[in-house]
Design a protein around this motif. Structure first.
Motif, short mmCIF file in Angstrom:
data_model
loop_
_atom_site.label_atom_id
_atom_site.label_comp_id
_atom_site.label_asym_id
_atom_site.label_seq_id
_atom_site.Cartn_x
_atom_site.Cartn_y
_atom_site.Cartn_z
N GLN A 42 42.96 51.66 51.66
CA GLN A 42 42.97 52.17 50.11
C GLN A 42 43.71 51.24 49.43
O GLN A 42 43.65 51.22 48.15
N GLU A 43 44.79 50.46 50.22
CA GLU A 43 45.62 49.49 49.30
C GLU A 43 44.95 48.32 49.01
O GLU A 43 45.43 47.59 47.95
N VAL A 44 44.01 48.01 49.45
CA VAL A 44 42.98 46.91 49.13
C VAL A 44 41.63 47.19 49.33
O VAL A 44 40.82 47.47 50.32
N LEU A 45 40.94 47.69 47.97
CA LEU A 45 39.64 47.99 48.11
C LEU A 45 38.71 46.85 47.86
O LEU A 45 39.15 45.88 47.63
N VAL A 46 37.38 47.13 48.15
CA VAL A 46 36.44 46.05 48.22
C VAL A 46 35.32 46.48 47.35
O VAL A 46 34.96 47.45 47.35
N GLU A 47 34.99 45.42 46.49
CA GLU A 47 33.69 45.93 45.52
C GLU A 47 32.52 44.52 45.99
O GLU A 47 32.88 43.73 45.77
N GLY A 48 31.75 45.44 46.29
CA GLY A 48 30.37 44.40 46.18
C GLY A 48 29.42 44.15 45.28
O GLY A 48 28.96 44.98 44.54
N GLY A 88 28.47 34.16 48.22
CA GLY A 88 28.75 32.70 47.37
C GLY A 88 30.22 32.41 46.92
O GLY A 88 30.53 31.48 47.05
N PHE A 89 30.45 33.68 46.47
CA PHE A 89 32.23 33.47 45.84
C PHE A 89 32.67 34.93 45.77
O PHE A 89 32.20 35.90 46.04
N VAL A 90 34.08 34.65 45.79
CA VAL A 90 35.10 35.92 45.95
C VAL A 90 35.82 35.94 44.76
O VAL A 90 36.37 35.01 44.16
N THR A 91 36.40 37.34 44.44
CA THR A 91 37.18 37.44 43.39
C THR A 91 38.57 38.42 43.75
O THR A 91 38.12 39.11 44.93
N MET A 92 39.70 38.25 43.39
CA MET A 92 40.79 39.08 43.31
C MET A 92 41.26 39.71 41.98
O MET A 92 41.17 38.91 40.94
N PRO A 140 34.35 28.95 46.43
CA PRO A 140 34.71 29.20 44.98
C PRO A 140 35.22 30.64 45.15
O PRO A 140 34.91 31.81 45.65
N ASN A 141 36.35 30.77 44.61
CA ASN A 141 37.34 31.97 44.37
C ASN A 141 38.10 32.06 43.17
O ASN A 141 38.51 31.06 42.83
N LEU A 142 38.26 33.30 42.67
CA LEU A 142 38.76 33.43 41.45
C LEU A 142 39.70 34.58 41.24
O LEU A 142 39.40 35.56 42.17
N THR A 143 40.72 34.73 40.54
CA THR A 143 41.66 35.75 40.31
C THR A 143 41.80 36.02 39.00
O THR A 143 41.98 35.17 38.04
N ILE A 144 41.68 37.34 38.53
CA ILE A 144 41.91 37.89 37.36
C ILE A 144 43.37 38.48 37.21
O ILE A 144 43.76 39.35 37.59
N LEU A 145 44.10 37.48 36.44
CA LEU A 145 45.66 37.74 36.18
C LEU A 145 46.02 38.69 34.83
O LEU A 145 46.43 38.29 34.13
N ASP A 146 45.17 39.87 35.10
CA ASP A 146 45.35 40.93 34.01
C ASP A 146 46.52 41.65 34.21
O ASP A 146 46.57 42.37 35.15
N GLY A 147 47.78 41.40 33.23
CA GLY A 147 48.88 42.43 33.46
C GLY A 147 49.75 41.58 33.98
O GLY A 147 49.86 40.46 34.16
N ILE A 148 50.73 42.38 34.69
CA ILE A 148 52.08 42.01 35.14
C ILE A 148 51.58 40.76 36.49
O ILE A 148 50.85 41.43 37.46
N GLY A 160 44.43 29.13 44.24
CA GLY A 160 43.06 29.43 44.24
C GLY A 160 42.44 28.36 43.46
O GLY A 160 42.79 27.71 42.53
N MET A 161 40.89 28.68 43.28
CA MET A 161 40.00 27.69 42.28
C MET A 161 40.19 27.94 40.99
O MET A 161 40.54 27.18 40.11
N PHE A 162 39.89 29.42 40.46
CA PHE A 162 39.99 29.73 39.17
C PHE A 162 40.83 30.96 38.80
O PHE A 162 40.80 31.76 39.89
#
Length: 405
Positions: A42-48, A88-92, A140-148, A160-162
């Motif tokens: 639950q501390e790291v959820l997965v979205e497909g 094909g690619f992953v997001t955090m 390819p991997n991307l991270t969404i740096l929204d917030g702190i 990471g790449m993006f």
């Protein structure tokens, strides 16, 4: 049509299986238990999505602060996704008002108070190994740096790449105020910023916003927070593993960046003038000389006075060494420094800094070595020394995953 598996992925999968054979049965069993535990999941959820996956840091009350179990789960997820030809690619990303505030320092503090140094070492080892995986990831991997986005939170993103910054992004590396050092790859990415901006950020803990992150290169794209859901929906429809297609999509869906006229980045020449010097003492002297006519100096001096003098000297040397080292060497050196910090052989500033800032919150730390003049070269050198023979160095699979400069 069935998608062909890349030969490099096949080789990497076989190599990883061979590498895992050296893991002890006890350690592997413990990792598997953590990975399968519903609480840790639950501390790291997965979205497909159709051709992608997303890891979601899910400790919003704790600003998604990282724990050993979270870093381990991320490692296992990213390894499995890298080997999966249908991804094909992953997001955090993070849930709540933070992407990730860094390591769970309060937990580390309590472990150290209990004398459980081994658990702290496991945390740093697990986190740094995951950061190396991110920095050498094949897809390819991307991270969404929204917030702190602070400390170790930036560490799991920047290699990471993006990296997508937003109008809600708040970046900082405030470790020196906690008697620690900017770690989790910080000596790698901060040392590669324009001029001496990396030294400035590391020594003062000053914050940057989303547009500033893009402008200095710590983020690759920018989006308004209000548009993120729409952008994620569009990205989720992509059926590609081509980085150029993903980059073009991010550019198409993102927003233009305008750095505020009062931004630190407009003061880079002055930052270089003050922070180009070889020692912290020389930097302080330069700031004092400019204090009467430059507000930047006054602000920086105040920040430096709040920090652990020992941490300031360790941090400056770390950034300077990082400028000439690839990611794996930076992480290995930071690991040594982190373990020396928790050993308290020279100073207990790490625990004292966490206590003052995050536990008691009196913001009045009593540093073991209260002045820069009292910090000797031998003290600093110990934090960069190899670990004792009984203490294994950080083990990174550099033969399997080539590091980069």
């Amino acid at each position: 049509m069935q998608r062909l598996i890349s030969p490099s992925l096949i080789r990497r999968s076989l190599q990883r299986q061979s590498h895992h054979c050296y893991t002890t049965v006890a350690a592997q069993t413990q990792q598997d238990t953590h990975f399968q535990n519903p609480h840790f999941q639950q501390e790291v959820l997965v979205e497909g999505r159709a051709f992608s996956r997303a890891a979601i840091l899910n400790r919003p009350p704790k600003l998604n602060a990282l724990t050993t179990s979270m870093a381990g789960r991320l490692q296992r997820l990213y390894e499995s996704w890298e080997d999966n030809s249908q991804i094909g690619f992953v997001t955090m990303k993070g849930n709540g008002r933070a992407f990730c505030s860094g390591a769970d320092m309060v937990t580390i503090y309590r472990l150290l108070q209990e004398g459980n140094d081994a658990a702290c070492k496991e945390f740093f080892r697990t986190l740094y190994q995951f950061i190396y995986l991110i920095g050498t990831y094949l897809k390819p991997n991307l991270t969404i740096l929204d917030g702190i986005t602070m400390g170790g939170g930036a560490g799991v993103a920047v290699p990471g790449m993006f990296r997508i910054a937003t109008d809600k992004t708040v970046f900082a590396t405030p470790e020196v105020q906690m008697g620690f050092h900017p770690d989790a790859g910080a000596s790698f990415y901060l040392s590669r910023l324009p001029g001496y901006l990396g030294e400035f950020l590391a020594l003062t803990g000053e914050r940057l916003n989303g547009p500033e992150l893009v402008a200095c290169g710590l983020a690759t794209h920018f989006s308004l927070n209000a548009k993120l859901a729409w952008i994620e929906e569009r990205l989720g429809q992509l059926m590609t593993d081509d980085p150029s297609v993903i980059s073009e999509s991010l550019a198409q869906y993102g927003d233009l960046v305008y750095v505020d006229k009062n931004s630190l980045l407009h003061k880079i020449d002055r930052i270089d003038k003050y922070f180009c010097h070889d020692t912290v003492e020389e930097i302080v002297d330069a700031l004092k000389a400019g204090e009467s006519h430059d507000e930047l100096c006054s602000t920086a001096l105040k920040k430096l006075k709040e920090a652990s003098p020992l941490s300031l000297k360790i941090t400056l040397q770390s950034i300077r060494e990082g400028r000439f080292q690839p990611l794996d060497q930076c992480l290995a050196r930071e690991y040594r420094t982190s373990l020396h910090c928790i050993s308290k052989q020279v100073s207990g500033d790490f625990c004292e800094g966490i206590r003052a800032r995050l536990v008691d919150k009196d913001f009045a730390p009593k540093w073991d070595i209260p002045s820069l003049e009292a910090v000797t070269k031998d003290m600093v050198d110990l934090y960069f020394a190899p670990l004792p023979i009984s203490e294994p160095e950080l083990n990174l699979p550099t033969a399997l995953r080539e590091p980069f400069m």
